[in-house]
Design a protein around this motif. Structure first.
Motif, short mmCIF file in Angstrom:
data_model
loop_
_atom_site.label_atom_id
_atom_site.label_comp_id
_atom_site.label_asym_id
_atom_site.label_seq_id
_atom_site.Cartn_x
_atom_site.Cartn_y
_atom_site.Cartn_z
N ASN A 127 35.65 26.77 43.32
CA ASN A 127 36.39 27.43 44.38
C ASN A 127 37.84 27.60 43.93
N ASP A 128 38.70 28.02 44.84
CA ASP A 128 40.11 28.17 44.53
C ASP A 128 40.65 26.84 43.96
N PRO A 129 41.20 26.85 42.73
CA PRO A 129 41.66 25.60 42.11
C PRO A 129 42.87 24.98 42.80
N GLY A 130 43.58 25.76 43.61
CA GLY A 130 44.73 25.22 44.32
C GLY A 130 46.04 25.40 43.57
N ARG A 131 47.11 25.22 44.29
CA ARG A 131 48.45 25.50 43.77
C ARG A 131 48.78 24.72 42.50
N GLU A 174 40.52 39.18 53.00
CA GLU A 174 39.11 39.32 53.35
C GLU A 174 38.42 40.43 52.57
N ALA A 175 39.18 41.46 52.21
CA ALA A 175 38.60 42.62 51.53
C ALA A 175 38.32 42.37 50.05
N LEU A 176 39.01 41.41 49.46
CA LEU A 176 38.87 41.18 48.02
C LEU A 176 37.74 40.19 47.72
N PRO A 177 36.97 40.43 46.66
CA PRO A 177 35.88 39.53 46.30
C PRO A 177 36.33 38.33 45.46
N TYR A 178 37.62 38.17 45.30
CA TYR A 178 38.19 37.03 44.59
C TYR A 178 39.33 36.45 45.42
N THR A 179 39.82 35.30 45.04
CA THR A 179 40.84 34.59 45.82
C THR A 179 42.18 35.32 45.81
N PHE A 180 42.76 35.45 46.98
CA PHE A 180 44.12 35.96 47.13
C PHE A 180 44.84 34.93 48.00
N PRO A 231 44.13 35.32 35.76
CA PRO A 231 42.83 35.84 35.33
C PRO A 231 41.76 35.88 36.41
N GLY A 232 41.75 34.88 37.31
CA GLY A 232 40.68 34.82 38.29
C GLY A 232 41.08 35.04 39.73
N TYR A 233 42.38 35.17 40.01
CA TYR A 233 42.82 35.31 41.39
C TYR A 233 44.27 35.80 41.44
N ILE A 234 44.74 36.10 42.65
CA ILE A 234 46.10 36.58 42.85
C ILE A 234 46.85 35.60 43.74
N ILE A 235 48.11 35.35 43.43
CA ILE A 235 48.95 34.50 44.27
C ILE A 235 50.22 35.26 44.67
N MET A 236 50.79 34.90 45.80
CA MET A 236 52.02 35.53 46.27
C MET A 236 52.86 34.49 46.99
N TYR A 237 54.03 34.18 46.40
CA TYR A 237 54.91 33.16 46.95
C TYR A 237 56.36 33.62 46.89
N ARG A 238 57.17 32.97 47.69
CA ARG A 238 58.62 33.24 47.67
C ARG A 238 59.22 32.37 46.56
N GLU A 239 59.11 32.85 45.34
CA GLU A 239 59.48 32.04 44.18
C GLU A 239 60.08 32.85 43.03
N ALA A 240 60.37 34.10 43.24
CA ALA A 240 60.86 34.95 42.14
C ALA A 240 62.24 34.50 41.67
N PRO A 241 62.47 34.58 40.34
CA PRO A 241 61.50 34.97 39.30
C PRO A 241 60.79 33.74 38.74
N ARG A 242 59.49 33.87 38.46
CA ARG A 242 58.72 32.76 37.88
C ARG A 242 57.63 33.33 36.98
N THR A 243 57.40 32.65 35.88
CA THR A 243 56.36 33.08 34.94
C THR A 243 55.22 32.08 34.95
N TYR A 244 54.01 32.58 34.64
CA TYR A 244 52.81 31.75 34.59
C TYR A 244 52.07 32.05 33.29
N PRO A 245 51.46 31.02 32.68
CA PRO A 245 50.61 31.28 31.52
C PRO A 245 49.48 32.24 31.92
N HIS A 246 49.30 33.28 31.15
CA HIS A 246 48.24 34.27 31.39
C HIS A 246 48.47 35.07 32.69
#
Length: 255
Positions: A127-131, A174-180, A231-246
Motif C-alpha cells: 500500500n502507500d509506503p507513507g511520508r 479517487e480518479a487515479l489508479p495509483y496513490t496521490f 515512480p509509483g505515486y504522486i505527492i503534494m506538500y507545502r515544502e517547495a523547493p525540495r528534491t527527492y531521489p527519482h
C-alpha cells in the motif's frame, strides 16, 4: 504388539500438492473488471501472469478477500509506462477451509522462490509506503522502477469554475489508479489544509492528464506548494523547493 498402528496425515503437504495441481490445470483469465465480477470476496490464493509468465503469488487476509485483492491489483497495473494491462492475467482459487498454514510462502517456494517470481518482493502488493518512505531510493528491480506511473495519460476529470482546491484534489485522488497523497490540516486530522479549503479554481475542461490537472490546481495555491511525481505515486506538500531521489517536480506554486 498387534492391533495397533500410528498414522500421521500430512495435511499441509496434501493441501499444497492438491492446490498446485488445481492452479496448474486452471486457465488464466485477463485481469479486468468483467472477469473479476465472477470472483467472490472469499478467502483463497491467486497468481498473476505477465505475458503468460508467472510474476506474482498472493493470498487473502482478514482485510480483503479474493475480489478486493485482485481488483486492487487490476488498478495497480493501470497507467504504467511500458505496461499494457491487457498483458496481465490471473488465476484464483477459493479455499473453503482456509487454514493458518503459510500457503503463499509454500507456493512461492514451489514456483522457484522470490528471485524467480518478479513481482513478489518488488513492492507490487504494498500500500502507500507513507511520508517517511518518500525519500528512499528505489531499487531498479522494484515494480515501480520497472513500470513507473504515467502522469501524461488522460483521465476522465474536469474542474468546475469556483470549485475549491480541496474538493478538486479529493476527486482527482479517487480518479487515479495509483496513490496521490497531499498535505492535510496536520497532526491526526484528515481535514483539508486551509490553503486548499479556501482556494477557488478556474474551470478546467476534461479529459486531462494528471500532470495538467495538478499544475492547474497548484497554480492557484499560495506560494510554497510543490507537487512531485515519484515512480509509483504522486505527492503534494507545502515544502517547495525540495528534491527527492527519482522524483520529478510537476508544479510549484508562486512560480
Amino acid at each position: 504388539m498387534t492391533g495397533y498402528v500410528e498414522f500421521e496425515f500430512d495435511l499441509p503437504g496434501a493441501l499444497l500438492s492438491r492446490l498446485i495441481t488445481i492452479l496448474d490445470d486452471l486457465q488464466p483469465a485477463p485481469l479486468n473488471a468483467a472477469n473479476l465480477s465472477n470472483v467472490p470476496e472469499e478467502q483463497g490464493v491467486y497468481q498473476l501472469f505477465l505475458d503468460d509468465r508467472l510474476v506474482y503469488v498472493g493470498k487473502t487476509d482478514a482485510e480483503a478477500g479474493l475480489h478486493k485483492r485482485l481488483t486492487r491489483h487490476a488498478r495497480k497495473v493501470m497507467y504504467r509506462v511500458g505496461l499494457d494491462p491487457m498483458r496481465v492475467s490471473f488465476k484464483a482459487v477459493r479455499i473453503f477451509v482456509f487454514t493458518a498454514m503459510d500457503l503463499e510462502s509454500d507456493l512461492i517456494r514451489h514456483y522457484g522462490g522470490v528471485k524467480a517470481i518478479d513481482w513478489n518482493g518488488s513492492g507490487f502488493g504494498s500500500n502507500d509506503p507513507g511520508r517517511e518512505r518518500d525519500t528512499t531510493k528505489i531499487d531498479l528491480g522494484n515494480y515501480d522502477a520497472k513500470f513507473p506511473i504515467d502522469i501524461d495519460r488522460e483521465v476522465a476529470y474536469a474542474i468546475d469554475a469556483g470549485e475549491m482546491a480541496a474538493d478538486a484534489l479529493a476527486r482527482l485522488k479517487e480518479a487515479l489508479p495509483y496513490t496521490f497523497r497531499f498535505e492535510s490540516k496536520g497532526g491526526r486530522s484528515r481535514k483539508p489544509h486551509p490553503d486548499t479549503e479556501l482556494t477557488p479554481l478556474a474551470a478546467l475542461t476534461g479529459p486531462v492528464t494528471p500532470r495538467e490537472a495538478i499544475r492547474h490546481i497548484v497554480a492557484s495555491l499560495p506560494k510554497g506548494w510543490q507537487a512531485t511525481a515519484l515512480p509509483g505515486y504522486i505527492i503534494m506538500y507545502r515544502e517547495a523547493p525540495r528534491t527527492y531521489p527519482h522524483g520529478e517536480v510537476i508544479a510549484v506554486s508562486g512560480d
